[in-house]
Write a protein that holds these residues in place. Sequence first.
Motif, PDB file in Angstrom:
ATOM      1  N   ILE A   1      43.917  62.367  45.261  1.00  9.05           N
ATOM      2  CA  ILE A   1      44.156  61.530  46.476  1.00  9.05           C
ATOM      3  C   ILE A   1      45.065  60.579  46.150  1.00  9.05           C
ATOM      4  O   ILE A   1      44.840  59.793  45.378  1.00  9.05           O
ATOM      5  CB  ILE A   1      42.624  60.890  46.800  1.00  9.05           C
ATOM      6  CG1 ILE A   1      41.492  62.149  47.047  1.00  9.05           C
ATOM      7  CG2 ILE A   1      42.895  60.124  48.090  1.00  9.05           C
ATOM      8  CD1 ILE A   1      40.032  61.336  47.362  1.00  9.05           C
ATOM      9  N   LEU A   2      45.884  60.341  47.200  1.00 11.05           N
ATOM     10  CA  LEU A   2      46.741  59.459  47.211  1.00 11.05           C
ATOM     11  C   LEU A   2      46.508  58.427  48.107  1.00 11.05           C
ATOM     12  O   LEU A   2      46.315  58.436  49.274  1.00 11.05           O
ATOM     13  CB  LEU A   2      48.188  59.914  47.828  1.00 11.05           C
ATOM     14  CG  LEU A   2      49.399  58.940  48.013  1.00 11.05           C
ATOM     15  CD1 LEU A   2      49.769  58.231  46.727  1.00 11.05           C
ATOM     16  CD2 LEU A   2      50.684  59.292  48.364  1.00 11.05           C
ATOM     17  N   LEU A   3      46.291  57.454  47.598  1.00 16.44           N
ATOM     18  CA  LEU A   3      45.595  55.973  48.166  1.00 16.44           C
ATOM     19  C   LEU A   3      46.839  55.076  48.195  1.00 16.44           C
ATOM     20  O   LEU A   3      47.170  54.346  47.148  1.00 16.44           O
ATOM     21  CB  LEU A   3      44.330  55.495  47.208  1.00 16.44           C
ATOM     22  CG  LEU A   3      43.916  54.166  47.807  1.00 16.44           C
ATOM     23  CD1 LEU A   3      43.536  54.317  49.155  1.00 16.44           C
ATOM     24  CD2 LEU A   3      42.692  53.635  46.980  1.00 16.44           C
ATOM     25  N   THR A   4      47.219  54.685  49.384  1.00  9.32           N
ATOM     26  CA  THR A   4      48.230  53.611  49.665  1.00  9.32           C
ATOM     27  C   THR A   4      47.470  52.244  49.666  1.00  9.32           C
ATOM     28  O   THR A   4      46.421  52.179  50.134  1.00  9.32           O
ATOM     29  CB  THR A   4      49.250  54.063  50.706  1.00  9.32           C
ATOM     30  OG1 THR A   4      48.497  53.735  52.096  1.00  9.32           O
ATOM     31  CG2 THR A   4      49.730  55.388  50.623  1.00  9.32           C
ATOM     32  N   VAL A  33      44.605  64.985  49.323  1.00  8.88           N
ATOM     33  CA  VAL A  33      44.089  63.962  50.497  1.00  8.88           C
ATOM     34  C   VAL A  33      45.261  62.888  50.211  1.00  8.88           C
ATOM     35  O   VAL A  33      45.453  62.479  49.369  1.00  8.88           O
ATOM     36  CB  VAL A  33      42.752  63.530  50.236  1.00  8.88           C
ATOM     37  CG1 VAL A  33      42.515  62.360  51.107  1.00  8.88           C
ATOM     38  CG2 VAL A  33      41.792  64.548  50.043  1.00  8.88           C
ATOM     39  N   LEU A  34      45.657  62.505  51.428  1.00  6.95           N
ATOM     40  CA  LEU A  34      46.259  61.224  51.676  1.00  6.95           C
ATOM     41  C   LEU A  34      45.596  60.108  52.522  1.00  6.95           C
ATOM     42  O   LEU A  34      45.303  60.602  53.626  1.00  6.95           O
ATOM     43  CB  LEU A  34      47.846  61.608  52.612  1.00  6.95           C
ATOM     44  CG  LEU A  34      48.509  60.262  53.226  1.00  6.95           C
ATOM     45  CD1 LEU A  34      48.844  59.613  51.819  1.00  6.95           C
ATOM     46  CD2 LEU A  34      49.736  60.706  53.574  1.00  6.95           C
ATOM     47  N   ILE A  35      45.471  58.991  51.933  1.00  6.75           N
ATOM     48  CA  ILE A  35      44.747  58.078  52.739  1.00  6.75           C
ATOM     49  C   ILE A  35      45.722  57.005  52.692  1.00  6.75           C
ATOM     50  O   ILE A  35      46.353  56.119  52.051  1.00  6.75           O
ATOM     51  CB  ILE A  35      43.287  57.253  51.809  1.00  6.75           C
ATOM     52  CG1 ILE A  35      42.467  58.420  51.345  1.00  6.75           C
ATOM     53  CG2 ILE A  35      42.993  56.109  52.753  1.00  6.75           C
ATOM     54  CD1 ILE A  35      41.289  57.855  50.651  1.00  6.75           C
ATOM     55  N   ASN A  86      43.754  58.164  58.293  1.00  7.07           N
ATOM     56  CA  ASN A  86      44.591  56.727  58.686  1.00  7.07           C
ATOM     57  C   ASN A  86      43.627  55.715  58.897  1.00  7.07           C
ATOM     58  O   ASN A  86      42.721  55.872  59.763  1.00  7.07           O
ATOM     59  CB  ASN A  86      45.195  57.151  59.647  1.00  7.07           C
ATOM     60  CG  ASN A  86      46.250  57.991  59.423  1.00  7.07           C
ATOM     61  OD1 ASN A  86      46.965  58.285  58.293  1.00  7.07           O
ATOM     62  ND2 ASN A  86      46.834  58.906  60.396  1.00  7.07           N
ATOM     63  N   ILE A  87      43.864  54.613  58.434  1.00  7.72           N
ATOM     64  CA  ILE A  87      43.029  53.325  58.417  1.00  7.72           C
ATOM     65  C   ILE A  87      43.647  52.672  59.541  1.00  7.72           C
ATOM     66  O   ILE A  87      44.869  51.949  59.254  1.00  7.72           O
ATOM     67  CB  ILE A  87      42.888  52.537  57.122  1.00  7.72           C
ATOM     68  CG1 ILE A  87      42.381  53.514  56.198  1.00  7.72           C
ATOM     69  CG2 ILE A  87      42.100  51.382  57.489  1.00  7.72           C
ATOM     70  CD1 ILE A  87      40.975  54.132  56.230  1.00  7.72           C
ATOM     71  N   GLY A  88      43.219  52.444  60.612  1.00  6.09           N
ATOM     72  CA  GLY A  88      43.405  51.850  61.831  1.00  6.09           C
ATOM     73  C   GLY A  88      42.580  50.524  62.113  1.00  6.09           C
ATOM     74  O   GLY A  88      42.562  49.735  60.895  1.00  6.09           O
ATOM     75  N   SER A  89      42.576  50.138  63.059  1.00  4.67           N
ATOM     76  CA  SER A  89      41.933  48.650  63.490  1.00  4.67           C
ATOM     77  C   SER A  89      41.189  48.703  64.993  1.00  4.67           C
ATOM     78  O   SER A  89      41.964  49.404  65.643  1.00  4.67           O
ATOM     79  CB  SER A  89      43.109  47.583  63.319  1.00  4.67           C
ATOM     80  OG  SER A  89      42.226  46.399  63.890  1.00  4.67           O
ATOM     81  N   ALA A  90      40.094  47.956  64.910  1.00  2.00           N
ATOM     82  CA  ALA A  90      39.733  47.745  66.420  1.00  2.00           C
ATOM     83  C   ALA A  90      40.730  47.137  67.379  1.00  2.00           C
ATOM     84  O   ALA A  90      40.650  47.296  68.382  1.00  2.00           O
ATOM     85  CB  ALA A  90      38.440  46.937  66.426  1.00  2.00           C
ATOM     86  N   PHE A  91      41.655  46.373  66.682  1.00  2.00           N
ATOM     87  CA  PHE A  91      42.676  45.753  67.525  1.00  2.00           C
ATOM     88  C   PHE A  91      43.603  46.704  67.978  1.00  2.00           C
ATOM     89  O   PHE A  91      44.543  46.233  68.821  1.00  2.00           O
ATOM     90  CB  PHE A  91      43.493  44.648  66.894  1.00  2.00           C
ATOM     91  CG  PHE A  91      42.872  43.461  66.717  1.00  2.00           C
ATOM     92  CD1 PHE A  91      41.717  43.383  67.207  1.00  2.00           C
ATOM     93  CD2 PHE A  91      43.186  42.469  65.808  1.00  2.00           C
ATOM     94  CE1 PHE A  91      40.721  42.259  67.132  1.00  2.00           C
ATOM     95  CE2 PHE A  91      42.422  41.181  65.653  1.00  2.00           C
ATOM     96  CZ  PHE A  91      41.250  40.947  66.460  1.00  2.00           C
TER      97      PHE A  91
END
Length: 270
Positions: free
Chosen positions: A10-13, A86-88, A139-144
């Motif tokens: 897993i590539l975790l940025t 996996v790419l995170i 993909n880590i997004g946001s409620a905003f």
Amino acid sequence: MENTDKTRTILLTGASGGIGNALAHSLAVRGHSLLLQGRSERVLEQLRSELPEAHRHLVLPADLCDAQQRCELIRTCHSLSSGVDVLINNAGVARFALLADTDDTAMRAILETNLLAPMALTRDLLPLLLRSPRGAVINIGSAFGHIGHPGFSIYGASKSGLHGFTEALRRELGDSRVKVHYLAPRAVDTSLNTDAVVELNRALGNRSDSPTLVAKQCLALLEGGRSARRFMGWPERLFIKINAVLPSLVDSALVKKMPVIRRFAEQNHP
């Protein structure tokens, strides 16, 4: 970096940040092999030394906004015998400021880090992900990205774009084995939050989650059977639905809070 049938490479940025650190520990405990990306090699090495079976993990320092460094990161990934499963896309920056106080440099940094870099990384790693029997992008997004919040217009635009990209990619890869996930946390207790942001959340009664809880939700997506999107927090999930159907109601509610938001934004950027 040899994997069993149940573990992945897993590539975790953004591994050295609050959410990234929690994710790294949670993934390592499950036996996954991690490629830890961040800007500071020293911080990443410290993180690696704290993980179970530290020898399974690699440190890949890189500035994702630097095309040359990003290409070197991609070359390293393609050279691995294990490939990348996996790419995170977790790396991100936030800035609490009114639009009038946001210059071109800040705009560019937010959009490049939160949107353009994840898009480029996903594109360049796609051959490896398609080759994997358990390929995935998270993909880590946001409620905003779903509720336009004053003081976070550029940040919200970047996360809204990330959601749109994720949705299109999920459909584009729908006939492949690659799963495409999207996670939208609400406020998270990390060092990204300035004192003004912490005080703003307190004044508005906004709740926040721990990085550990965000990591838990991310793992649930990874271990699920199909592509999915998930929104965190209540009443944020309700507000997102209301905003999609009756945005004028959310307009009115947030306009009433503008004196408070403006006061803390001016404290953050005098």
